[in-house]
Motif scaffolding. Structure first.
Motif, PDB file in Angstrom:
ATOM      1  N   CYS A 102       0.809  -1.078   0.074  1.00  0.00           N
ATOM      2  CA  CYS A 102      -0.182  -0.117  -0.110  1.00  0.00           C
ATOM      3  C   CYS A 102       0.666   1.360   0.003  1.00  0.00           C
ATOM      4  O   CYS A 102       0.308   2.458  -0.460  1.00  0.00           O
ATOM      5  CB  CYS A 102      -0.883  -0.079   0.874  1.00  0.00           C
ATOM      6  SG  CYS A 102      -2.319  -1.355   1.211  1.00  0.00           S
ATOM      7  N   GLY A 103       1.999   1.262   0.338  1.00  0.00           N
ATOM      8  CA  GLY A 103       2.973   2.454   0.524  1.00  0.00           C
ATOM      9  C   GLY A 103       4.190   2.016  -0.238  1.00  0.00           C
ATOM     10  O   GLY A 103       5.248   2.170   0.349  1.00  0.00           O
ATOM     11  N   GLY A 114       8.638   5.415 -12.653  1.00  0.00           N
ATOM     12  CA  GLY A 114       8.123   5.749 -14.135  1.00  0.00           C
ATOM     13  C   GLY A 114       8.710   4.281 -14.746  1.00  0.00           C
ATOM     14  O   GLY A 114       8.360   3.955 -15.867  1.00  0.00           O
ATOM     15  N   GLN A 115       9.577   3.380 -13.972  1.00  0.00           N
ATOM     16  CA  GLN A 115      10.153   2.155 -14.711  1.00  0.00           C
ATOM     17  C   GLN A 115       9.109   1.151 -14.866  1.00  0.00           C
ATOM     18  O   GLN A 115       8.101   1.057 -13.901  1.00  0.00           O
ATOM     19  CB  GLN A 115      11.145   1.654 -13.994  1.00  0.00           C
ATOM     20  CG  GLN A 115      12.251   2.835 -14.023  1.00  0.00           C
ATOM     21  CD  GLN A 115      13.104   2.755 -15.442  1.00  0.00           C
ATOM     22  OE1 GLN A 115      13.128   2.039 -16.237  1.00  0.00           O
ATOM     23  NE2 GLN A 115      13.311   3.923 -15.932  1.00  0.00           N
ATOM     24  N   SER A 136       8.960  -4.139  -7.210  1.00  0.00           N
ATOM     25  CA  SER A 136       8.026  -3.332  -6.416  1.00  0.00           C
ATOM     26  C   SER A 136       6.661  -3.327  -7.079  1.00  0.00           C
ATOM     27  O   SER A 136       6.768  -3.128  -8.132  1.00  0.00           O
ATOM     28  CB  SER A 136       8.509  -1.913  -5.972  1.00  0.00           C
ATOM     29  OG  SER A 136       7.660  -1.266  -5.448  1.00  0.00           O
ATOM     30  N   ILE A 137       5.549  -3.327  -6.384  1.00  0.00           N
ATOM     31  CA  ILE A 137       4.395  -3.070  -6.930  1.00  0.00           C
ATOM     32  C   ILE A 137       4.166  -1.590  -7.452  1.00  0.00           C
ATOM     33  O   ILE A 137       3.342  -1.359  -8.356  1.00  0.00           O
ATOM     34  CB  ILE A 137       3.135  -3.180  -6.153  1.00  0.00           C
ATOM     35  CG1 ILE A 137       1.779  -3.462  -6.833  1.00  0.00           C
ATOM     36  CG2 ILE A 137       2.904  -2.247  -5.297  1.00  0.00           C
ATOM     37  CD1 ILE A 137       0.508  -4.017  -5.898  1.00  0.00           C
ATOM     38  N   GLY A 138       5.181  -0.752  -7.101  1.00  0.00           N
ATOM     39  CA  GLY A 138       5.149   0.608  -7.702  1.00  0.00           C
ATOM     40  C   GLY A 138       5.537   0.780  -9.067  1.00  0.00           C
ATOM     41  O   GLY A 138       5.217   1.581  -9.976  1.00  0.00           O
ATOM     42  N   PHE A 139       6.040  -0.559  -9.595  1.00  0.00           N
ATOM     43  CA  PHE A 139       6.218  -0.489 -11.001  1.00  0.00           C
ATOM     44  C   PHE A 139       4.985  -0.967 -11.844  1.00  0.00           C
ATOM     45  O   PHE A 139       4.882  -0.892 -13.098  1.00  0.00           O
ATOM     46  CB  PHE A 139       7.380  -1.551 -11.477  1.00  0.00           C
ATOM     47  CG  PHE A 139       8.677  -1.227 -10.671  1.00  0.00           C
ATOM     48  CD1 PHE A 139       9.270  -0.038 -10.995  1.00  0.00           C
ATOM     49  CD2 PHE A 139       9.557  -2.190 -10.095  1.00  0.00           C
ATOM     50  CE1 PHE A 139      10.355   0.439 -10.092  1.00  0.00           C
ATOM     51  CE2 PHE A 139      10.740  -1.723  -9.603  1.00  0.00           C
ATOM     52  CZ  PHE A 139      11.235  -0.487  -9.448  1.00  0.00           C
ATOM     53  N   PRO A 144       1.420   6.823  -9.954  1.00  0.00           N
ATOM     54  CA  PRO A 144       1.873   6.540  -8.866  1.00  0.00           C
ATOM     55  C   PRO A 144       1.121   7.036  -7.767  1.00  0.00           C
ATOM     56  O   PRO A 144       1.207   6.838  -6.746  1.00  0.00           O
ATOM     57  CB  PRO A 144       3.243   7.551  -9.064  1.00  0.00           C
ATOM     58  CG  PRO A 144       3.225   8.335 -10.236  1.00  0.00           C
ATOM     59  CD  PRO A 144       2.017   7.485 -11.229  1.00  0.00           C
ATOM     60  N   ASP A 145      -0.055   8.007  -8.245  1.00  0.00           N
ATOM     61  CA  ASP A 145      -0.913   8.401  -7.121  1.00  0.00           C
ATOM     62  C   ASP A 145      -2.153   7.386  -6.684  1.00  0.00           C
ATOM     63  O   ASP A 145      -2.968   7.502  -5.975  1.00  0.00           O
ATOM     64  CB  ASP A 145      -1.379   9.853  -7.647  1.00  0.00           C
ATOM     65  CG  ASP A 145      -0.379  10.810  -7.601  1.00  0.00           C
ATOM     66  OD1 ASP A 145       0.342  10.757  -6.841  1.00  0.00           O
ATOM     67  OD2 ASP A 145      -0.546  11.847  -8.386  1.00  0.00           O
TER      68      ASP A 145
END
Length: 350
Positions: A102-103, A114-115, A136-139, A144-145
């Protein structure tokens, strides 16, 4: 979760719980009214076949280190990122797995925003920076928001996928950055990795009691699930920076502030130039109760050391850079190096 007699029992289970892997899970009289009843009744029983796949993937990883914290905002991800940078600078092959679903802040802290993840015939490929493979799940988020609003089973599913579908290759170290607390993600990563051998956990805290209360629970969690505590790091252990980096203010009686930095620096250069080489330190968090060092003595776990609150380290994290390149992080980099060297020496990981 308890593993005695090969039974997996949730912490909030009813008395006489048959265990989540029992054929009677969710169906016995003891399950009536249990908050886990529906999940246990519908969950697949027996050995998880994916654990074999995970074990095969992890066979090429020599050391696995969890980085945990009892409370959010203590600098756990910053420490995970800088630990990875330091190990890579020692010519180790390093992977960094972000399971803070979640974070996910690791992409930002390694300059990888952005990758995207790419897939090959061997599986998902980590995103690389400075020879560090990062996942990471961020990818995977289109924006990103975007908020990740997932229940436990879906979080567990993506963690399992990271472990069984990512092709890490030959690694000396896999650093796992976990979310704060002792929730689903922690139980999952331990279950999925335990049979492959986890070296242990590093727990990050700040000095004050409100953080240490939660860290004690984190230590207790590690003991319950059989994970060795490699050591505790006290982060933000006082604000430390060179005198020349400060801004000096003069405050009036009505509270207005005037910047007098130029005047103060001229006075120092003229009247006391020896002061310009000093580092000024101020206690930001109350450590009068003994901080992390005392807690470690009380709980019988190793204390790895203190990292000062260094604005240059904060800036390096914001910019996705290693604090060990150059001499900018002159306060925090030596402290981090000492902690990492102690970690490797005391646990014979070199």
């Amino acid at each position: 979760m308890e593993n005695g007699n090969h039974k997996e029992i949730p912490e909030d289970a009813n008395e006489h719980c048959p265990g989540t892997q029992s054929d009677d899970a969710g169906k016995s009289d003891a399950c009536a009214g249990c908050p886990n009843q529906e999940a246990c009744a519908s969950a697949p029983k027996g050995p998880d076949p994916d654990l074999v796949v995970i074990a095969e993937r992890m066979a090429t990883v020599k050391h696995k280190i969890l980085v945990l914290s009892g409370k959010g905002g203590v600098g756990k991800s910053t420490f995970s990122a800088q630990l990875s940078f330091a190990l890579a600078a020692m010519d180790f092959q390093v992977g960094l797995l972000d399971i803070d679903i979640c974070g996910p802040s690791i992409p930002k802290m390694l300059g990888l925003e952005g990758q995207e993840i790419h897939q090959s015939n061997l599986g998902w490929s980590p995103v690389f920076v400075d020879s560090i493979g990062v996942m990471s799940i961020g990818f995977m988020l289109p924006d990103p928001d975007d908020a990740v609003i997932w229940r436990g089973p879906r979080k567990n599913g993506i963690i399992k996928q990271f472990l069984k579908d990512v092709y890490w290759g030959e690694l000396d170290f896999l650093v796992v950055d976990a979310p704060p607390g002792t929730s689903d993600e922690h139980i999952s990563i331990v279950q999925f990795l335990k049979e492959t051998g986890i070296d242990g956990a590093i727990i990050v805290t700040t000095p004050q009691q409100v953080s240490l209360i939660d860290v004690r629970k984190e230590v207790s969690f590690c003991k319950k699930v059989g994970i060795k505590v490699l050591g505790v790091v006290e982060n933000m252990s006082g604000l430390c920076q060179p005198v020349t980096d400060f801004k000096y203010m003069k405050q009036s009686k009505n509270g207005d502030q005037e910047d007098v930095t130029i005047w103060a620096m001229e006075i120092m250069r003229e009247k006391a130039p020896e002061l310009l080489d000093l580092i000024a330190c101020s206690e930001v968090f109350d450590s009068s109760a003994g901080g992390a060092a005392k807690m470690c003595r009380d709980m019988g776990v190793p204390f790895l050391g203190k990292i000062p609150l260094d604005p240059k380290l904060c800036k390096a994290a914001e910019e996705g850079k290693s604090c060990f390149s150059g001499e900018e992080c002159g306060v925090s980099a030596p402290a981090l190096s000492a902690i990492i060297n102690k970690l490797l020496k005391d646990n014979t990981m070199t």
